[in-house]
Design a protein around this motif. Sequence first.
Motif, PDB file in Angstrom:
ATOM      1  N   TYR A   9       0.832  -1.201   0.000  1.00 15.61           N
ATOM      2  CA  TYR A   9       0.000   0.000   0.000  1.00 15.61           C
ATOM      3  C   TYR A   9       0.871   1.258   0.000  1.00 15.61           C
ATOM      4  N   GLY A  10       2.005   1.181   0.698  1.00 15.69           N
ATOM      5  CA  GLY A  10       2.896   2.330   0.725  1.00 15.69           C
ATOM      6  C   GLY A  10       3.564   2.586  -0.628  1.00 15.69           C
ATOM      7  N   GLN A  11       3.655   1.572  -1.479  1.00 19.93           N
ATOM      8  CA  GLN A  11       4.293   1.710  -2.787  1.00 19.93           C
ATOM      9  C   GLN A  11       3.277   1.669  -3.936  1.00 19.93           C
ATOM     10  N   ARG A  12       1.999   1.888  -3.620  1.00 22.07           N
ATOM     11  CA  ARG A  12       0.958   1.751  -4.654  1.00 22.07           C
ATOM     12  C   ARG A  12       1.112   2.762  -5.790  1.00 22.07           C
ATOM     13  N   GLU A  13       1.741   3.900  -5.492  1.00 18.14           N
ATOM     14  CA  GLU A  13       1.920   4.909  -6.520  1.00 18.14           C
ATOM     15  C   GLU A  13       2.868   4.428  -7.621  1.00 18.14           C
ATOM     16  N   ASP A  14       3.732   3.446  -7.291  1.00 19.59           N
ATOM     17  CA  ASP A  14       4.701   2.943  -8.261  1.00 19.59           C
ATOM     18  C   ASP A  14       4.125   1.867  -9.169  1.00 19.59           C
ATOM     19  N   PHE A  15       2.905   1.380  -8.814  1.00 20.38           N
ATOM     20  CA  PHE A  15       2.309   0.288  -9.590  1.00 20.38           C
ATOM     21  C   PHE A  15       1.430   0.847 -10.694  1.00 20.38           C
ATOM     22  N   PRO A  16       1.206   0.049 -11.731  1.00 23.02           N
ATOM     23  CA  PRO A  16       0.251   0.453 -12.764  1.00 23.02           C
ATOM     24  C   PRO A  16      -1.151   0.631 -12.164  1.00 23.02           C
ATOM     25  N   GLY A  17      -2.049   1.291 -12.902  1.00 24.10           N
ATOM     26  CA  GLY A  17      -3.390   1.608 -12.394  1.00 24.10           C
ATOM     27  C   GLY A  17      -4.158   0.410 -11.853  1.00 24.10           C
ATOM     28  N   PRO A  18      -4.358  -0.660 -12.606  1.00 25.32           N
ATOM     29  CA  PRO A  18      -5.116  -1.814 -12.072  1.00 25.32           C
ATOM     30  C   PRO A  18      -4.474  -2.435 -10.841  1.00 25.32           C
ATOM     31  N   THR A  19      -3.130  -2.538 -10.880  1.00 26.54           N
ATOM     32  CA  THR A  19      -2.440  -3.117  -9.719  1.00 26.54           C
ATOM     33  C   THR A  19      -2.594  -2.212  -8.505  1.00 26.54           C
ATOM     34  N   SER A  20      -2.528  -0.905  -8.697  1.00 32.35           N
ATOM     35  CA  SER A  20      -2.681   0.039  -7.596  1.00 32.35           C
ATOM     36  C   SER A  20      -4.073  -0.082  -6.965  1.00 32.35           C
ATOM     37  N   ARG A  21      -5.092  -0.196  -7.824  1.00 30.22           N
ATOM     38  CA  ARG A  21      -6.449  -0.328  -7.281  1.00 30.22           C
ATOM     39  C   ARG A  21      -6.606  -1.663  -6.551  1.00 30.22           C
ATOM     40  N   THR A  22      -5.926  -2.687  -7.033  1.00 30.96           N
ATOM     41  CA  THR A  22      -5.965  -3.986  -6.358  1.00 30.96           C
ATOM     42  C   THR A  22      -5.331  -3.904  -4.973  1.00 30.96           C
ATOM     43  N   GLU A  54      -5.113  -1.190  -3.116  1.00 33.60           N
ATOM     44  CA  GLU A  54      -6.041  -0.435  -2.255  1.00 33.60           C
ATOM     45  C   GLU A  54      -7.193  -1.313  -1.776  1.00 33.60           C
ATOM     46  N   LEU A  55      -7.743  -2.144  -2.655  1.00 35.84           N
ATOM     47  CA  LEU A  55      -8.820  -3.067  -2.257  1.00 35.84           C
ATOM     48  C   LEU A  55      -8.328  -4.058  -1.218  1.00 35.84           C
ATOM     49  N   LEU A  56      -7.090  -4.561  -1.419  1.00 34.63           N
ATOM     50  CA  LEU A  56      -6.502  -5.483  -0.432  1.00 34.63           C
ATOM     51  C   LEU A  56      -6.376  -4.808   0.914  1.00 34.63           C
ATOM     52  N   HIS A  57      -5.946  -3.563   0.926  1.00 36.39           N
ATOM     53  CA  HIS A  57      -5.771  -2.832   2.184  1.00 36.39           C
ATOM     54  C   HIS A  57      -7.121  -2.632   2.878  1.00 36.39           C
ATOM     55  N   THR A  58      -8.154  -2.268   2.104  1.00 42.65           N
ATOM     56  CA  THR A  58      -9.490  -2.032   2.690  1.00 42.65           C
ATOM     57  C   THR A  58     -10.059  -3.325   3.273  1.00 42.65           C
ATOM     58  N   GLN A  59      -9.987  -4.416   2.523  1.00 45.14           N
ATOM     59  CA  GLN A  59     -10.563  -5.675   2.989  1.00 45.14           C
ATOM     60  C   GLN A  59      -9.758  -6.259   4.153  1.00 45.14           C
TER      61      GLN A  59
END
Length: 561
Positions: free
Chosen positions: A319-332, A334-339
């Motif tokens: 989650y701390g490195q989500r900005e470095d991931f492509p869009g779909p991976t970043s949203r994934t 974020e979803l992992l962090h929320t769940q």
Amino acid sequence: MIAADASPIFAAGSWRETPRRIAALWRRSLQFRTVLITLGLSGLAIAVIGLYISFSVASNLFQDQRERVLEASNSATRAAQLILDSSDASDRASLQLLMSSAINTVSSVSGSTDVALFREPGATPVLIAPPDRLSPRLGGGVITPELRDQVQEDPGGQYWQSVSLADADGATSPGIVVGSDLDVPAAGRYELYIGYNLGEAEQTLAFMHLTGLIGAAALLALLSAITLVVVRWVIEPIRTTAATSRRLAAGDLGVRVPEKGEDELAALAASFNGMADSLQARIRELAELSVMQQRFVSDVSHELRTPLTTIRLAGDVLYGQREDFPGPTSRTVELLHTQTDRFERLLADLLEISRYDAGSVTLTIEPTNLVHLAGDAIESMHELARERGSELRLVAPGGHLDADVDPRRIRRIVRNLLGNAIEHGEGRPIVVAIDSNENAIALSVRDYGLGMNEEDAARVFDRFWRAEPSRMRTIGGTGLGLAISLEDAVAHGGSLDVWSEPGKGSVFRLTLPRTPDAAAVVSPLPLQPEDPGAAGPTATGAVGAVEPVGPAVARGEQHDA
């Protein structure tokens, strides 16, 4: 037993209450009803039989007395006629002596001194004829004209009539007057009337009546005693069974009904004990299953903590490195962090509910200001409410004095109630009200959203229950919040109640005692709102008018009651 059961009827109080108390005892006591019905029916039977016997005895006694009187009168009349027929008296003096002798014979043979003698009306006057004679007790109309007419119309016949004869003391006694006739030589025909007193027969009959009444009373008393013994013998096992069933219902699963004999009552006791054995075995089985379920939930929850912690650490790194991931991976990510957050909350709730099931919850009691606590909870939920379009308002006319509670658990209750109101409030205002009285403090959360019907409101505190199974949770709830809130309220000796109607919103009211040893708790807040059909709260009012609560709750704006 009857005296013990009936004594409350005659306790101190107005006699006007006696019928009501008897009616209440009639409804409550099978023994009282049975004995009373037995006495009533037995008394009726004895009365009918007694009246029949009394009338039969009186009739037979009168007939016997009448036959005796008629026979005695006939004998006396014949004896007197023989004396008159055997005499050759021809002058006045001899005829008077003859008549006196005949009357004495009548009295001697008949056994009665009440004799009347009248010369037949219309007979040819004769100077030597003896004068009429009348005993005092036969005077005053005792001999009726009807009886005299019958005697006059049938010479040689015998007629009688029931009469009342006066005694020397002025009292009257039943009697019979028998009329016949005598043929006096040289004087013509005379009417002879003999009176018989039946007072002794009446006394005998009265004595028999008294004896019958005493016997009937003794028989009723005996029947009452026998009925009481029999009913008690039958009722006692029923009372024992009822008491045993109450103890069984109260949780004493080891209690049983004594089995004696082989009759119907023994069969009832055996059936009851069999039912109790089956119920005890079933409850023990359910208890074991419940313990196993609680242990399973607790064990699984504890076992999941370690892998969940690992997942959390790995998820935080991603989650701390989500900005470095492509869009779909970043949203994934974020979803992992929320769940993962939701999974942690669910696991924490499961552990908490398992502690309540195991009875291992301990409260950390400290003086707490519920208004300040509610303000903090509202501040923490303000951003979520703003996102859903709901405005949080606080009404605090009272409740500023501290109460001895566990602040962590009470804060959890308030947050759960606010989260529930936000999710189902349809973006309308939500009002949090706090008030108190001498022994209790209460907090209610009112929303103007969807509401529930009565059936759904009765199940709202069930675990993982949703009024609409197809409706998804939108704010990340676990389905255990209200169930845990109810357990927290009960642990404090309080209550958590709900009012709701479809389309009118809901009210959840938390009521807590100020201290653990407080007396009977009465909630200072009503459960049903004064405006159940309103679409939102009033903007102005007197003390305690609703006020919007922003990110910073100003403590000074609240006023003590």
